[in-house]
Design a protein around this motif. Structure first.
Motif, mmCIF file in Angstrom:
data_model
loop_
_atom_site.group_PDB
_atom_site.id
_atom_site.type_symbol
_atom_site.label_atom_id
_atom_site.label_comp_id
_atom_site.label_asym_id
_atom_site.label_seq_id
_atom_site.Cartn_x
_atom_site.Cartn_y
_atom_site.Cartn_z
ATOM 1 N N ASN A 77 24.830 -42.734 -28.372
ATOM 2 C CA ASN A 77 24.893 -41.937 -29.597
ATOM 3 C C ASN A 77 24.532 -42.834 -30.763
ATOM 4 O OD1 ASN A 77 27.408 -43.366 -30.327
ATOM 5 N ND2 ASN A 77 28.339 -42.099 -28.700
ATOM 6 N N VAL A 78 24.432 -42.243 -31.956
ATOM 7 C CA VAL A 78 23.991 -42.997 -33.120
ATOM 8 C C VAL A 78 25.022 -44.043 -33.533
ATOM 9 C CG1 VAL A 78 22.467 -41.199 -33.980
ATOM 10 C CG2 VAL A 78 24.884 -41.152 -34.612
ATOM 11 N N ARG A 79 26.298 -43.816 -33.233
ATOM 12 C CA ARG A 79 27.319 -44.811 -33.573
ATOM 13 C C ARG A 79 27.128 -46.073 -32.735
ATOM 14 N NH1 ARG A 79 33.523 -43.062 -33.741
ATOM 15 N NH2 ARG A 79 32.617 -41.858 -35.468
ATOM 16 N N GLU A 80 26.907 -45.912 -31.446
ATOM 17 C CA GLU A 80 26.660 -47.074 -30.600
ATOM 18 C C GLU A 80 25.342 -47.748 -30.972
ATOM 19 O OE1 GLU A 80 26.848 -46.049 -26.521
ATOM 20 O OE2 GLU A 80 28.969 -45.460 -26.564
ATOM 21 N N LEU A 81 24.351 -46.955 -31.374
ATOM 22 C CA LEU A 81 23.074 -47.529 -31.794
ATOM 23 C C LEU A 81 23.247 -48.396 -33.032
ATOM 24 C CD1 LEU A 81 19.962 -47.662 -31.505
ATOM 25 C CD2 LEU A 81 19.852 -45.630 -32.955
ATOM 26 N N ALA A 82 23.984 -47.887 -34.018
ATOM 27 C CA ALA A 82 24.224 -48.673 -35.232
ATOM 28 C C ALA A 82 24.998 -49.943 -34.919
ATOM 29 C CB ALA A 82 24.964 -47.823 -36.258
ATOM 30 N N GLY A 83 25.983 -49.845 -34.027
ATOM 31 C CA GLY A 83 26.739 -51.042 -33.657
ATOM 32 C C GLY A 83 25.878 -52.087 -32.971
ATOM 33 N N ALA A 84 24.949 -51.639 -32.130
ATOM 34 C CA ALA A 84 24.056 -52.588 -31.462
ATOM 35 C C ALA A 84 23.148 -53.287 -32.463
ATOM 36 C CB ALA A 84 23.234 -51.855 -30.405
ATOM 37 N N TRP A 85 22.673 -52.546 -33.458
ATOM 38 C CA TRP A 85 21.811 -53.160 -34.469
ATOM 39 C C TRP A 85 22.579 -54.169 -35.325
ATOM 40 C CZ3 TRP A 85 16.666 -52.552 -36.313
ATOM 41 C CH2 TRP A 85 15.843 -51.813 -35.460
ATOM 42 N N VAL A 86 23.809 -53.851 -35.675
ATOM 43 C CA VAL A 86 24.615 -54.785 -36.459
ATOM 44 C C VAL A 86 24.840 -56.068 -35.668
ATOM 45 C CG1 VAL A 86 26.884 -55.155 -37.484
ATOM 46 C CG2 VAL A 86 25.704 -52.975 -37.844
ATOM 47 N N GLU A 87 25.094 -55.920 -34.369
ATOM 48 C CA GLU A 87 25.323 -57.105 -33.538
ATOM 49 C C GLU A 87 24.062 -57.954 -33.416
ATOM 50 O OE1 GLU A 87 26.747 -58.208 -28.971
ATOM 51 O OE2 GLU A 87 27.020 -56.170 -29.783
#
Length: 343
Positions: free
Chosen positions: A293-303
């Motif tokens: 989902n977009v929440r996991e996508l955003a978290g991956a980009w931040v990492e």
């Protein structure tokens, strides 16, 4: 009868004339016995071993239409458009597949088009003088610039079915690229970040659309202004989006004595941040467990944003002089650095 290469036909004929049995000749040339018998019979009747002329499928286009397809496609680049525009009295309905078949014979390959920003006649004259001025900047000058940019991250990518037929050296020509406005975003999230040769800001995940109020209150106030106050010799770079050129934003930066680098509109090939987005996208897509989902996508980009190496930032910032030279060589148009991040 299957076609037999010319050198094998001649070899088989020599062996037959030498008295070798048909079965042995077929085994020697790795062919069928019936093929060798037909070869011998053809030589007796015609005195030749070459295949008889075959009718094949009748041609749909004339030589004149073949020439028109090639010259017309160098302008349109889309097979369907070329097929509709090809004139013909005897065969007015030439299909796109016919055009594709002939273009492959002419040496043009089907490739995915490069996605680019739309450049009008007003953008090209702005790029050239800017590149001419900043090409003289040294590496020390570029070290004092903080490059910022926002990007939209998509959960799923497009299928990439759009193709253009081009020659090897035509990847970045105007006719072989695709305007960004033709793409949709789907399920996505927007992020903002800034990089310099020795520093980079936090990656900010933007909720909703980025307007002037959001840009001032959620990006400039918590991220940009504190960073520039800690590094007073740095200059801010941001593009000409309406949220960044609004009068309230300009007044806000002027009141806080923030130095802003003038930036030409529609020039992603000059901004090293575009290559940062591309680098992070490859790393996120290569993960063993994809984002659901977009929440996991955003978290991956931040990492992955936190994993950017110092050497990668140095290489990108030090490429600015080469980018300016490339824009001048392209007369203000798109260059090989054109790399606009899209879904």
């Amino acid at each position: 009868m299957p076609r037999v290469p010319a050198h094998l036909r001649e070899r088989a004929l020599v062996m037959l004339q030498g008295g070798m049995r048909t079965e042995n000749v077929a085994r020697a040339i790795n062919s069928n016995v019936r093929t060798v018998r037909n070869l011998r019979q053809r030589y007796r009747e015609t005195g030749r071993t070459a295949d008889r002329p075959r009718s094949g499928r009748p041609r749909v286009t004339t030589p004149a239409q073949d020439w028109y397809i090639r010259t017309s496609h160098l302008r349109y680049r889309m097979a369907r458009t070329t097929a509709r525009g090809t004139p013909g009295k005897h065969n007015p309905s030439i299909s796109a597949q016919t055009v594709c078949n002939w273009l492959r014979k002419a040496g043009l390959r089907a490739c995915r088009p490069v996605v680019r920003q739309v450049l009008t006649r007003h953008h090209w004259p702005q790029h050239r003088p800017w590149a001419q001025t900043h090409r003289r900047w040294t590496r020390q000058d570029w070290q004092k610039v903080i490059f910022t940019d926002e990007s939209r991250l998509c959960l799923t990518r497009g299928d990439g079915r759009i193709r253009v037929y081009r020659r090897r050296h035509e990847r970045y020509t105007e006719a072989c690229t695709l305007e960004l406005d033709r793409f949709g975003w789907g399920r996505s999230v927007m992020v903002w970040g800034g990089v310099s040769q020795h520093h980079w800001t936090e990656l900010d995940v933007i909720s909703g659309n980025l307007n002037a109020v959001h840009y001032r209150e959620d990006i400039l106030l918590p991220h940009v202004v504190p960073f520039l106050q800690a590094h007073p010799d740095m200059t801010l770079q941001h593009d000409n989006a309406t949220s960044q050129t609004a009068r309230s934003v300009c007044d806000y930066l002027q009141d806080r004595n923030v130095s802003v680098l003038p930036w030409p509109a529609k020039s992603p090939d000059l901004n090293p941040n575009e290559h940062v987005w591309d680098l992070l996208e490859w790393r996120v897509r290569a993960r063993a467990i994809p984002a659901r989902n977009v929440r996991e996508l955003a978290g991956a980009w931040v990492e992955e944003w936190g994993n950017i190496s110092q050497q990668e930032l140095t290489n990108l910032v030090q490429s600015m002089r080469r980018r300016c030279t490339a824009v001048l060589n392209a007369a203000g148009g798109h260059t090989r650095n054109t790399l606009f991040h899209f879904c």
